[in-house]
Design a protein around this motif. Structure first.
Motif, PDB file in Angstrom:
ATOM      1  N   ALA A 293       0.859  -1.190   0.000  1.00  0.00           N
ATOM      2  CA  ALA A 293       0.000   0.000   0.000  1.00  0.00           C
ATOM      3  C   ALA A 293       0.894   1.239   0.000  1.00  0.00           C
ATOM      4  N   ARG A 294       0.500   2.242  -0.806  1.00  0.00           N
ATOM      5  CA  ARG A 294       1.352   3.415  -0.961  1.00  0.00           C
ATOM      6  C   ARG A 294       0.508   4.685  -1.055  1.00  0.00           C
ATOM      7  N   ILE A 295       0.937   5.742  -0.353  1.00  0.00           N
ATOM      8  CA  ILE A 295       0.314   7.060  -0.439  1.00  0.00           C
ATOM      9  C   ILE A 295       0.749   7.730  -1.747  1.00  0.00           C
ATOM     10  N   ASN A 296      -0.158   8.417  -2.412  1.00  0.00           N
ATOM     11  CA  ASN A 296       0.177   9.189  -3.618  1.00  0.00           C
ATOM     12  C   ASN A 296       0.985  10.414  -3.208  1.00  0.00           C
ATOM     13  N   GLN A 297       2.285  10.374  -3.458  1.00  0.00           N
ATOM     14  CA  GLN A 297       3.155  11.462  -3.029  1.00  0.00           C
ATOM     15  C   GLN A 297       3.096  12.668  -3.958  1.00  0.00           C
ATOM     16  N   ALA A 298       2.366  12.563  -5.059  1.00  0.00           N
ATOM     17  CA  ALA A 298       2.233  13.689  -5.977  1.00  0.00           C
ATOM     18  C   ALA A 298       1.068  14.598  -5.602  1.00  0.00           C
ATOM     19  N   GLN A 299       0.257  14.196  -4.652  1.00  0.00           N
ATOM     20  CA  GLN A 299      -0.893  15.015  -4.269  1.00  0.00           C
ATOM     21  C   GLN A 299      -0.474  16.124  -3.305  1.00  0.00           C
ATOM     22  N   VAL A 300      -1.279  17.140  -3.210  1.00  0.00           N
ATOM     23  CA  VAL A 300      -1.039  18.213  -2.254  1.00  0.00           C
ATOM     24  C   VAL A 300      -1.347  17.696  -0.853  1.00  0.00           C
ATOM     25  N   THR A 301      -0.452  17.983   0.063  1.00  0.00           N
ATOM     26  CA  THR A 301      -0.672  17.525   1.430  1.00  0.00           C
ATOM     27  C   THR A 301      -1.952  18.132   1.987  1.00  0.00           C
ATOM     28  N   PRO A 302      -2.903  17.316   2.413  1.00  0.00           N
ATOM     29  CA  PRO A 302      -4.163  17.855   2.942  1.00  0.00           C
ATOM     30  C   PRO A 302      -3.996  18.361   4.368  1.00  0.00           C
ATOM     31  N   ALA A 303      -5.070  18.870   4.914  1.00  0.00           N
ATOM     32  CA  ALA A 303      -5.055  19.382   6.286  1.00  0.00           C
ATOM     33  C   ALA A 303      -4.748  18.252   7.260  1.00  0.00           C
ATOM     34  N   ALA A 304      -4.125  18.608   8.369  1.00  0.00           N
ATOM     35  CA  ALA A 304      -3.815  17.617   9.394  1.00  0.00           C
ATOM     36  C   ALA A 304      -5.098  16.972   9.911  1.00  0.00           C
ATOM     37  N   GLY A 305      -4.988  15.720  10.241  1.00  0.00           N
ATOM     38  CA  GLY A 305      -6.150  15.007  10.759  1.00  0.00           C
ATOM     39  C   GLY A 305      -5.940  13.510  10.675  1.00  0.00           C
ATOM     40  N   SER A 306      -6.935  12.779  11.091  1.00  0.00           N
ATOM     41  CA  SER A 306      -6.903  11.317  11.016  1.00  0.00           C
ATOM     42  C   SER A 306      -7.733  10.877   9.814  1.00  0.00           C
ATOM     43  N   TYR A 307      -7.099  10.146   8.908  1.00  0.00           N
ATOM     44  CA  TYR A 307      -7.750   9.742   7.661  1.00  0.00           C
ATOM     45  C   TYR A 307      -7.957   8.226   7.656  1.00  0.00           C
ATOM     46  N   GLN A 308      -9.094   7.802   7.133  1.00  0.00           N
ATOM     47  CA  GLN A 308      -9.342   6.364   7.067  1.00  0.00           C
ATOM     48  C   GLN A 308     -10.258   6.013   5.904  1.00  0.00           C
ATOM     49  N   ASP A 309     -10.196   4.741   5.526  1.00  0.00           N
ATOM     50  CA  ASP A 309     -11.039   4.198   4.460  1.00  0.00           C
ATOM     51  C   ASP A 309     -11.350   2.754   4.831  1.00  0.00           C
TER      52      ASP A 309
END
Length: 317
Positions: A293-309
């Motif tokens: 599993a890999r985060i898309n490093q080309a995206q703009v860093t979003p606001a701080a917080g806890s992210y889930q799916d």
């Protein structure tokens, strides 16, 4: 002389009372089936298959359910497969019995009299006589999917009272017969799978470029000999999105993706992975399938917080 005449008339009335009883319907026999509800192979292994009830093939509607006069309804059962449900080289042992509790079981060639005191009491009285038969599995083998079957041959030897005198103490006739019926016993076993899928965490970082790839795995096993494929649902991003996405409580998103073990091939339902080998039927998954599993490093860093799916593992067979 009048006394003699009166005695003759009284005797004639007695004779009439003995022979003039009500008429009852005859007994009938018929072949039939005992069919278990379809189950999975893991139901068989876990010993959770419900017993099935049916008829042993004899029914006497309107018979006289009484022990007087020597009533009998004897069934002798033989099994083609020695009381095993068979598919090829695989088999499941089972038992048939005359009562639901299994206290009157049949063995190969044994005879049970359905008009014995204990079984007759289960009829609950009345003027109808039936011969129930119950089947339950007695083994829990590791088996492949398929249809398992056996054939029972029931030899009936019955003599059932079908009429009594008006005083109800003398049987005036019997319905008797010797008949052979067959019963098909069938159980359909389906494929199933066991899945262990632990949660995945990317950890925490200040920037998307600081998240590294994470390797994890799912453990899967299926019914013995089953061929299966493994995929991942798209999660919150929906089908067709280039990236899966996690969402924060504030509604911001963070893109990521799940890949096969090579770290390159996207792993989804449209691009599943075929199981490395057929299922073993193990109660605890023994096949391990790693993923990256890999985060898309080309995206703009979003606001701080806890992210889930939430993503599901889908196994098809």
């Amino acid at each position: 002389m009048p006394v003699i005449v009166s005695l003759r008339l009284f005797f004639a009335l007695v004779v009439l009372s003995i022979v003039a009883g009500p008429a009852f319907a005859a007994c009938t026999t018929s072949s039939g089936a005992l069919t278990f509800s379809p189950v999975s192979s893991y139901d068989v292994r876990g010993g959770t298959v419900p017993q099935v009830a049916g008829s042993a093939g004899l029914s006497c509607m309107g018979s006289v359910l009484t022990l007087i006069g020597g009533n009998s309804a004897r069934a002798t059962i033989t099994s083609l497969n020695q009381f095993r449900l068979v598919k090829g080289a695989d088999a499941i042992a089972y038992q048939v019995s005359a009562d639901a509790s299994g206290t009157t079981p049949f063995t190969q060639g044994s005879t049970v009299n359905y008009m014995s005191g204990s079984l007759l009491a289960l009829q609950g009285g009345g003027s109808s006589f039936t011969t129930p038969l119950f089947a339950r599995l007695t083994a829990s083998p590791n088996i492949p999917a398929g249809t398992y079957s056996d054939t029972l041959t029931v030899q009936w030897d019955y003599s059932v009272c079908n009429g009594v005198n008006v005083l109800g103490v003398v049987c005036t006739g019997y319905d008797s017969g010797k008949v052979v019926v067959t019963l098909q016993v069938t159980l359909v076993v389906g494929n199933d799978c066991k899945i262990t899928a632990p949660d995945l965490s990317f950890g925490s970082a200040a920037l998307v470029t600081q998240f590294g790839a994470v390797t994890s795995a799912v453990q899967i096993d299926c019914t013995r000999d089953a061929v299966y494929r493994i995929g991942f649902t798209p999660g919150g991003a929906g089908t067709g999105a280039a990236w899966r996405q996690m969402t924060s409580g504030a509604g911001a998103t963070l893109q990521y993706q799940i890949y096969h073990a090579d770290g390159v091939t996207v792993w989804n339902e449209a691009n599943p992975l075929t199981g490395a080998s057929p299922g073993t039927g193990s109660l605890t998954p023994v096949r391990t399938y790693p993923y990256v599993a890999r985060i898309n490093q080309a995206q703009v860093t979003p606001a701080a917080g806890s992210y889930q799916d939430t993503v599901s593992v889908v196994v098809t067979f």
